[in-house]
Write a protein that holds these residues in place. Structure first.
Motif, PDB file in Angstrom:
ATOM      1  N   ASP A 252       0.833  -1.198   0.000  1.00 28.63           N
ATOM      2  CA  ASP A 252       0.000   0.000   0.000  1.00 28.63           C
ATOM      3  C   ASP A 252       0.871   1.253   0.000  1.00 28.63           C
ATOM      4  OD1 ASP A 252      -2.446   1.125  -0.293  1.00 28.63           O
ATOM      5  OD2 ASP A 252      -3.102   0.878   1.764  1.00 28.63           O
ATOM      6  N   ALA A 253       0.626   2.200   0.893  1.00 27.60           N
ATOM      7  CA  ALA A 253       1.301   3.501   0.844  1.00 27.60           C
ATOM      8  C   ALA A 253       2.823   3.402   0.911  1.00 27.60           C
ATOM      9  CB  ALA A 253       0.779   4.407   1.966  1.00 27.60           C
ATOM     10  N   PRO A 254       3.423   2.586   1.792  1.00 27.38           N
ATOM     11  CA  PRO A 254       4.893   2.523   1.805  1.00 27.38           C
ATOM     12  C   PRO A 254       5.485   2.067   0.481  1.00 27.38           C
ATOM     13  CG  PRO A 254       4.011   1.593   3.824  1.00 27.38           C
ATOM     14  CD  PRO A 254       2.845   1.822   2.917  1.00 27.38           C
ATOM     15  N   THR A 255       4.833   1.115  -0.182  1.00 28.56           N
ATOM     16  CA  THR A 255       5.338   0.657  -1.478  1.00 28.56           C
ATOM     17  C   THR A 255       5.262   1.767  -2.517  1.00 28.56           C
ATOM     18  OG1 THR A 255       4.777  -1.656  -1.051  1.00 28.56           O
ATOM     19  CG2 THR A 255       4.960  -0.983  -3.355  1.00 28.56           C
ATOM     20  N   GLU A 256       4.170   2.517  -2.535  1.00 28.44           N
ATOM     21  CA  GLU A 256       4.041   3.621  -3.481  1.00 28.44           C
ATOM     22  C   GLU A 256       5.102   4.683  -3.229  1.00 28.44           C
ATOM     23  OE1 GLU A 256       0.091   5.140  -3.401  1.00 28.44           O
ATOM     24  OE2 GLU A 256      -0.847   3.214  -3.881  1.00 28.44           O
ATOM     25  N   ILE A 257       5.350   4.997  -1.962  1.00 28.94           N
ATOM     26  CA  ILE A 257       6.384   5.980  -1.630  1.00 28.94           C
ATOM     27  C   ILE A 257       7.753   5.474  -2.054  1.00 28.94           C
ATOM     28  CG2 ILE A 257       7.593   7.068   0.314  1.00 28.94           C
ATOM     29  CD1 ILE A 257       4.885   7.291   1.714  1.00 28.94           C
ATOM     30  N   ALA A 258       8.035   4.195  -1.800  1.00 28.62           N
ATOM     31  CA  ALA A 258       9.329   3.623  -2.176  1.00 28.62           C
ATOM     32  C   ALA A 258       9.525   3.614  -3.690  1.00 28.62           C
ATOM     33  CB  ALA A 258       9.440   2.205  -1.622  1.00 28.62           C
ATOM     34  N   GLN A 259       8.479   3.303  -4.431  1.00 27.90           N
ATOM     35  CA  GLN A 259       8.597   3.260  -5.891  1.00 27.90           C
ATOM     36  C   GLN A 259       8.861   4.643  -6.470  1.00 27.90           C
ATOM     37  OE1 GLN A 259       4.889   1.329  -6.855  1.00 27.90           O
ATOM     38  NE2 GLN A 259       5.804  -0.721  -6.826  1.00 27.90           N
ATOM     39  N   ARG A 260       8.197   5.662  -5.939  1.00 29.28           N
ATOM     40  CA  ARG A 260       8.462   7.022  -6.409  1.00 29.28           C
ATOM     41  C   ARG A 260       9.870   7.457  -6.020  1.00 29.28           C
ATOM     42  NH1 ARG A 260       2.923   7.955  -4.850  1.00 29.28           N
ATOM     43  NH2 ARG A 260       3.611   8.701  -2.805  1.00 29.28           N
ATOM     44  N   MET A 261      10.281   7.087  -4.833  1.00 27.31           N
ATOM     45  CA  MET A 261      11.599   7.464  -4.341  1.00 27.31           C
ATOM     46  C   MET A 261      12.711   6.818  -5.164  1.00 27.31           C
ATOM     47  SD  MET A 261      13.009   6.655  -0.527  1.00 27.31           S
ATOM     48  CE  MET A 261      11.410   7.126   0.154  1.00 27.31           C
TER      49      MET A 261
ATOM     50  N   GLY B  97       2.457  14.477   8.890  1.00 27.08           N
ATOM     51  CA  GLY B  97       1.463  14.392   7.830  1.00 27.08           C
ATOM     52  C   GLY B  97       1.704  15.305   6.648  1.00 27.08           C
ATOM     53  N   PHE B  98       2.762  16.110   6.679  1.00 27.87           N
ATOM     54  CA  PHE B  98       3.011  17.062   5.608  1.00 27.87           C
ATOM     55  C   PHE B  98       4.362  16.760   4.953  1.00 27.87           C
ATOM     56  CE2 PHE B  98       0.515  19.165   8.927  1.00 27.87           C
ATOM     57  CZ  PHE B  98      -0.627  19.494   8.207  1.00 27.87           C
ATOM     58  N   ARG B  99       4.410  16.935   3.640  1.00 25.78           N
ATOM     59  CA  ARG B  99       5.626  16.706   2.856  1.00 25.78           C
ATOM     60  C   ARG B  99       6.199  15.318   3.152  1.00 25.78           C
ATOM     61  NH1 ARG B  99       9.786  19.403   4.203  1.00 25.78           N
ATOM     62  NH2 ARG B  99      10.735  19.452   2.130  1.00 25.78           N
ATOM     63  N   LEU B 100       5.323  14.322   3.206  1.00 24.94           N
ATOM     64  CA  LEU B 100       5.759  12.980   3.591  1.00 24.94           C
ATOM     65  C   LEU B 100       6.751  12.398   2.594  1.00 24.94           C
ATOM     66  CD1 LEU B 100       5.570  10.549   5.433  1.00 24.94           C
ATOM     67  CD2 LEU B 100       3.544   9.800   4.167  1.00 24.94           C
ATOM     68  N   GLN B 101       6.482  12.578   1.294  1.00 27.34           N
ATOM     69  CA  GLN B 101       7.379  12.008   0.294  1.00 27.34           C
ATOM     70  C   GLN B 101       8.777  12.597   0.418  1.00 27.34           C
ATOM     71  OE1 GLN B 101       6.458   9.559  -2.074  1.00 27.34           O
ATOM     72  NE2 GLN B 101       8.642   9.466  -2.529  1.00 27.34           N
ATOM     73  N   ALA B 102       8.867  13.919   0.555  1.00 26.65           N
ATOM     74  CA  ALA B 102      10.175  14.571   0.661  1.00 26.65           C
ATOM     75  C   ALA B 102      10.884  14.174   1.951  1.00 26.65           C
ATOM     76  CB  ALA B 102      10.011  16.087   0.592  1.00 26.65           C
ATOM     77  N   ARG B 103      10.155  14.137   3.057  1.00 27.13           N
ATOM     78  CA  ARG B 103      10.777  13.756   4.328  1.00 27.13           C
ATOM     79  C   ARG B 103      11.242  12.306   4.293  1.00 27.13           C
ATOM     80  NH1 ARG B 103       6.804  16.422   8.965  1.00 27.13           N
ATOM     81  NH2 ARG B 103       7.494  18.590   8.719  1.00 27.13           N
ATOM     82  N   ALA B 104      10.432  11.432   3.695  1.00 35.25           N
ATOM     83  CA  ALA B 104      10.823  10.025   3.611  1.00 35.25           C
ATOM     84  C   ALA B 104      12.080   9.864   2.762  1.00 35.25           C
ATOM     85  CB  ALA B 104       9.676   9.200   3.035  1.00 35.25           C
ATOM     86  N   ARG B 105      12.152  10.594   1.662  1.00 35.89           N
ATOM     87  CA  ARG B 105      13.347  10.516   0.806  1.00 35.89           C
ATOM     88  C   ARG B 105      14.591  10.999   1.558  1.00 35.89           C
ATOM     89  NH1 ARG B 105      15.568  14.419  -1.425  1.00 35.89           N
ATOM     90  NH2 ARG B 105      13.714  15.738  -1.467  1.00 35.89           N
ATOM     91  N   GLN B 106      14.457  12.125   2.259  1.00 34.74           N
ATOM     92  CA  GLN B 106      15.596  12.640   3.026  1.00 34.74           C
ATOM     93  C   GLN B 106      16.014  11.654   4.111  1.00 34.74           C
ATOM     94  OE1 GLN B 106      14.265  16.409   4.493  1.00 34.74           O
ATOM     95  NE2 GLN B 106      14.161  17.357   2.474  1.00 34.74           N
ATOM     96  N   ALA B 107      15.023  11.051   4.769  1.00 26.44           N
ATOM     97  CA  ALA B 107      15.344  10.091   5.826  1.00 26.44           C
ATOM     98  C   ALA B 107      16.062   8.871   5.273  1.00 26.44           C
ATOM     99  CB  ALA B 107      14.051   9.668   6.536  1.00 26.44           C
ATOM    100  N   VAL B 108      15.605   8.372   4.129  1.00 23.51           N
ATOM    101  CA  VAL B 108      16.254   7.210   3.520  1.00 23.51           C
ATOM    102  C   VAL B 108      17.674   7.560   3.085  1.00 23.51           C
ATOM    103  CG1 VAL B 108      16.194   5.638   1.532  1.00 23.51           C
ATOM    104  CG2 VAL B 108      14.109   6.103   2.832  1.00 23.51           C
TER     105      VAL B 108
END
Length: 371
Positions: free
Chosen positions: A16-25, A113-124
């Protein structure tokens, strides 16, 4: 296995959401890592969608699964992404790193809850560069001695280094705590639930609400009631109808999370799940309510006759009357939509609850073992 000049990064993501975030990242992560390493190192990124948190909320169990997954694969580094809020020593986990085993575990709700994609990318990025260590970044000191930056730093961020137990394999941990940390995780859970997906899942409820609103808009009794109600009563009708819809959806789809454990920490987790579910469903219902107001207003502008309205209510049909009628009819229609929601498939509604998504992950694991 990776070559001497290539680091293979595996993004292990819950469905679900984590996979979508990972694929975009994964589209931009190799270039960004290569640029930040600055030593001619190349990175390959692969995404593996797997319910590695299925059936457990125990941090040690989850990290053991990640360690096993990393030993089975061909990657140099494993970064696991989950949308479940994980806990450690009474604190909500943001990230765990094990430099000895080459893995990191990132809990997406703790990023907010805000800028989740960008924060997740920076964290990774920060996690990967910390795990690959001095051989890539040129940093001095033992692995894990360099504090992480990005979403893990900043005076306004409620993120702090966390305590690690002797029996745990992680050697670097960040957690959030306090009221700000609780709100950060809560909003992150709601964001991960993606409440906007709830609206299409309420198609039958919306159809029932629209039908109710269309009939009520041309009813002279409703006209009289709408014009006679004061603003506080209209607000009460709105709040009551929205609350009824939220409660009905949660009860009908069995979204309320119950825990069989009696520990205070388990009860806190259950309360966090339920608050996020109420907020998620509430956002979806409020969006539907706002849509009903607009549709009812357009319908009223098209269908109502000022003479008939004035004859029934004794008041002229002007802009305030159109607005009041549309507002009141939306409340009436929302109650009708609550009844119509009983005809819905529960799949879309249940996707808004962590407890139900967890059941789906358990089912995926059972199906995989049965193949």
């Amino acid at each position: 296995m990776s070559s001497q000049d290539v680091t293979v990064v595996t993004l292990l993501a819950d469905p679900d959401a984590p996979t979508e975030i990972a694929q975009r990242m994964a589209r931009t992560l190799p270039d960004r890592l290569a640029e930040r390493s600055g030593r001619g190192r190349r990175f390959d990124v692969e995404v593996v969608s797997e319910p590695f948190t299925a059936g457990t909320e125990d941090l040690s169990t989850v990290t053991r699964r990640i360690t096993d997954r990393g030993s089975e694969g061909n990657g140099d580094v494993v970064v696991a992404l989950t949308d479940l809020p994980l806990h450690s020593h009474g604190r909500k986990l943001v990230v765990d790193l094990s430099h000895a085993h080459g893995w990191a575990l990132l809990s997406l709700p703790a990023l907010g809850g805000f800028r989740l994609q960008a924060r997740a990318r920076q964290a990774v990025e920060e996690a990967v560069l910390s795990l690959v260590g001095p051989r890539v970044t040129g940093a001095e000191g033992p692995p894990g001695s360099r504090p992480l930056r990005g979403p893990f730093s900043g005076r306004l961020a409620p993120v702090r280094p966390g305590r690690i137990g002797e029996e745990q394999t992680a050697d670097l941990r960040y957690v959030v705590s306090g009221p700000r940390g609780y709100l950060r995780v809560l909003f992150g859970m709601v964001r991960a639930n993606r409440p906007w997906r709830l609206v299409p899942g309420l198609s039958k409820a919306l159809a029932a609400a629209l039908a109710t609103g269309a009939v009520a808009t041309v009813n002279s009794t409703v006209w009289t009631l709408a014009t006679s109600l004061s603003t506080p009563r209209l607000v009460i009708a709105m709040v009551g109808s929205v609350a009824l819809m939220i409660g009905w959806l949660i009860v009908d789809a069995n979204l309320w999370h119950r825990t069989g454990e009696v520990s205070p920490e388990a009860r806190k987790r259950a309360a966090l799940y339920n608050v996020s579910t109420v907020m998620t469903v509430g956002i979806g219902v409020v969006v539907c309510y706002a849509g009903l107001v607009v549709i009812n207003l357009v319908w009223a502008l098209f269908i109502l006759n000022d003479r008939s309205f004035a004859s029934a209510t004794g008041a002229p049909l002007h802009a305030p009357e159109y607005w009041t009628l549309s507002w009141f009819v939306a409340s009436v229609a929302t109650v009708g939509g609550a009844l119509g929601s009983g005809l819905e498939s529960d799949e879309a509604i249940r996707a808004a609850a962590y407890s139900k998504r967890e059941q789906e992950r358990r089912s995926m694991v059972r199906d995989g073992r049965g193949d």
